[in-house]
Design an enzyme around this catalytic site. Structure first.
Site, PDB file in Angstrom:
ATOM      1  N   SER A   1      11.662  32.367  86.334  1.00 26.27           N
ATOM      2  CA  SER A   1      12.300  30.878  86.376  1.00 26.27           C
ATOM      3  C   SER A   1      11.097  29.991  85.403  1.00 26.27           C
ATOM      4  CB  SER A   1      12.772  30.074  87.232  1.00 26.27           C
ATOM      5  OG  SER A   1      14.989  29.829  87.149  1.00 26.27           O
ATOM      6  N   THR A   2       9.536  31.215  86.306  1.00 25.79           N
ATOM      7  CA  THR A   2       8.555  30.082  85.544  1.00 25.79           C
ATOM      8  C   THR A   2       7.562  30.655  84.413  1.00 25.79           C
ATOM      9  OG1 THR A   2       7.128  31.869  86.284  1.00 25.79           O
ATOM     10  CG2 THR A   2       8.134  30.736  88.214  1.00 25.79           C
ATOM     11  N   GLY A   3       8.795  30.723  83.106  1.00 24.98           N
ATOM     12  CA  GLY A   3       8.652  30.387  81.592  1.00 24.98           C
ATOM     13  C   GLY A   3       8.850  29.455  81.017  1.00 24.98           C
TER      14      GLY A   3
ATOM     15  N   ASP B   1      12.046  38.717  79.648  1.00 22.50           N
ATOM     16  CA  ASP B   1      13.393  39.442  78.813  1.00 22.50           C
ATOM     17  C   ASP B   1      13.532  39.830  77.243  1.00 22.50           C
ATOM     18  OD1 ASP B   1      16.400  40.135  78.463  1.00 22.50           O
ATOM     19  OD2 ASP B   1      17.073  37.125  78.280  1.00 22.50           O
TER      20      ASP B   1
ATOM     21  N   GLY C   1       9.417  36.109  76.642  1.00 26.27           N
ATOM     22  CA  GLY C   1       9.266  36.268  78.043  1.00 26.27           C
ATOM     23  C   GLY C   1       9.437  38.055  78.336  1.00 26.27           C
TER      24      GLY C   1
ATOM     25  N   ILE D   1       6.237  43.342  83.512  1.00 21.95           N
ATOM     26  CA  ILE D   1       7.163  44.048  84.177  1.00 21.95           C
ATOM     27  C   ILE D   1       7.782  45.835  83.141  1.00 21.95           C
ATOM     28  CG2 ILE D   1       8.670  42.404  83.101  1.00 21.95           C
ATOM     29  CD1 ILE D   1       9.414  42.846  86.480  1.00 21.95           C
TER      30      ILE D   1
ATOM     31  N   TYR E   1      11.814  28.220  81.333  1.00 18.42           N
ATOM     32  CA  TYR E   1      13.045  27.532  82.179  1.00 18.42           C
ATOM     33  C   TYR E   1      12.012  26.574  83.064  1.00 18.42           C
ATOM     34  CZ  TYR E   1      16.895  29.713  81.302  1.00 18.42           C
ATOM     35  OH  TYR E   1      17.480  30.383  80.656  1.00 18.42           O
TER      36      TYR E   1
HETATM   37  N1  APR Z   1       6.068  41.216  82.303  1.00 18.82           N
HETATM   38  C1  APR Z   1       5.671  40.288  83.546  1.00 18.82           C
HETATM   39  N2  APR Z   1       5.559  38.332  83.532  1.00 18.82           N
HETATM   40  C2  APR Z   1       6.140  38.168  82.098  1.00 18.82           C
HETATM   41  C3  APR Z   1       6.071  39.399  80.784  1.00 18.82           C
HETATM   42  C4  APR Z   1       6.135  40.560  81.041  1.00 18.82           C
HETATM   43  N3  APR Z   1       5.708  41.153  80.295  1.00 18.82           N
HETATM   44  N4  APR Z   1       6.046  37.998  79.889  1.00 18.82           N
HETATM   45  C5  APR Z   1       6.171  36.336  80.828  1.00 18.82           C
HETATM   46  N5  APR Z   1       6.056  36.889  82.252  1.00 18.82           N
HETATM   47  C6  APR Z   1       5.493  35.819  83.311  1.00 18.82           C
HETATM   48  C7  APR Z   1       5.655  34.358  82.872  1.00 18.82           C
HETATM   49  O1  APR Z   1       4.567  34.313  82.355  1.00 18.82           O
HETATM   50  C8  APR Z   1       6.622  33.823  84.165  1.00 18.82           C
HETATM   51  O2  APR Z   1       5.491  33.179  85.113  1.00 18.82           O
HETATM   52  O3  APR Z   1       7.135  35.530  84.028  1.00 18.82           O
HETATM   53  C9  APR Z   1       7.087  34.773  84.307  1.00 18.82           C
HETATM   54  C10 APR Z   1       8.943  34.192  83.801  1.00 18.82           C
HETATM   55  O4  APR Z   1       8.988  33.807  82.683  1.00 18.82           O
HETATM   56  P1  APR Z   1      10.419  33.909  81.505  1.00 18.82           P
HETATM   57  O5  APR Z   1      10.621  35.325  81.100  1.00 18.82           O
HETATM   58  O6  APR Z   1       9.900  33.046  80.413  1.00 18.82           O
HETATM   59  O7  APR Z   1      11.548  33.354  82.138  1.00 18.82           O
HETATM   60  P2  APR Z   1      12.317  32.233  83.170  1.00 18.82           P
HETATM   61  O8  APR Z   1      11.765  30.842  83.294  1.00 18.82           O
HETATM   62  O9  APR Z   1      13.285  32.390  84.209  1.00 18.82           O
HETATM   63  O10 APR Z   1      13.487  31.589  81.884  1.00 18.82           O
HETATM   64  C11 APR Z   1      14.459  31.910  81.061  1.00 18.82           C
HETATM   65  O11 APR Z   1      13.565  32.721  78.558  1.00 18.82           O
HETATM   66  O12 APR Z   1      13.304  34.456  77.640  1.00 18.82           O
HETATM   67  C12 APR Z   1      13.976  33.860  78.164  1.00 18.82           C
HETATM   68  O13 APR Z   1      16.229  35.024  78.029  1.00 18.82           O
HETATM   69  C13 APR Z   1      15.669  33.810  78.924  1.00 18.82           C
HETATM   70  O14 APR Z   1      16.004  31.841  78.473  1.00 18.82           O
HETATM   71  C14 APR Z   1      15.711  32.962  79.009  1.00 18.82           C
HETATM   72  C15 APR Z   1      14.738  32.341  79.847  1.00 18.82           C
END
Ligand code: APR
Length: 174
Positions: free
Chosen positions: A125-127, A40, A38, A17, A129
């Site tokens: 939310s799929t990582g 973020d 992830g 992303i 969370y």
């Molecule tokens: N580009 C695209 N997708 C990504 C990337 C990337 N560089 N890195 C991880 N992902 C995917 C993950 O595999 C997952 O499917 O993005 C999705 C969301 O995962 P997370 O980033 O963990 O987000 P989320 O589940 O919403 O959790 C949010 O995690 O990093 C912390 O600060 C953030 O506390 C918050 C929480």
């Protein structure tokens, strides 16, 4: 994979992303806008400290779950980062689907208000969370599709998925 909706394009792709060349990149943030791993982590690493300096100054109280706020994009090849806060998955009876849809909807409203023609979004939310990807993909595709039908903007919404399984789930939901 691309589909046309009300004159707009909804695209599904696999990738990072933070590397997207679009007007706005959506971050998978937490409600404190405190950064993390992830998506973020990738966005703040690539975009530099300006992104968090901006949100800390403009949104000291953070952002509620199910909503989003807009900020600068620092060194990224985008004009804005939209910080969207999806829900933590708690089994499905805690309003998760509505909150997830709300985060996508608010992100797109902000993109429209700031005249963004292209937006890249992750699978919120799929990582960390824990939202199951097959359920989350349906909510995400429906929320974005509904917004495009209602508003006819932005011209391009690109879901950027991390890995084949996430891509396949979103492709199946589209
Ligand atoms: N580009 C695209 N997708 C990504 C990337 C990337 N560089 N890195 C991880 N992902 C995917 C993950 O595999 C997952 O499917 O993005 C999705 C969301 O995962 P997370 O980033 O963990 O987000 P989320 O589940 O919403 O959790 C949010 O995690 O990093 C912390 O600060 C953030 O506390 C918050 C929480």
């Amino acid at each position: 994979m691309k589909v046309a909706i009300n004159g707009c394009t909804l695209e599904i792709t696999e990738g990072d992303i933070a590397a997207q060349e679009v007007d706005a990149i959506v971050n998978a943030a937490n409600r404190f806008l405190a950064g993390g791993g992830g998506v973020d982590g990738a966005i703040h690493r690539a975009g530099g400290p300006a992104i968090m300096e901006d949100t800390a100054r403009r949104y000291p109280e953070g952002c509620p779950t199910g909503s989003a706020v807009i900020g600068v994009a620092g060194l990224l090849a985008a004009k804005h980062v939209i910080h969207a806060v999806g829900p933590v998955w708690r089994g499905g009876n805690e309003n998760e689907a509505e909150l997830l849809a709300g985060a996508y909807r608010r992100a797109l409203e902000l993109a429209a208000q700031h005249a963004c023609r292209s937006v890249a979004m992750p699978a919120l939310s799929t990582g960390a969370y824990g939202y199951p990807i097959d359920l989350a993909s349906r909510v995400a595709v429906r929320a974005v599709g509904d917004f495009l039908v209602e508003s006819g903007t932005p011209e391009l919404v690109r879901f950027v998925l991390w890995g084949r399984a996430a891509y396949d789930a979103f492709a199946a939901a589209t």
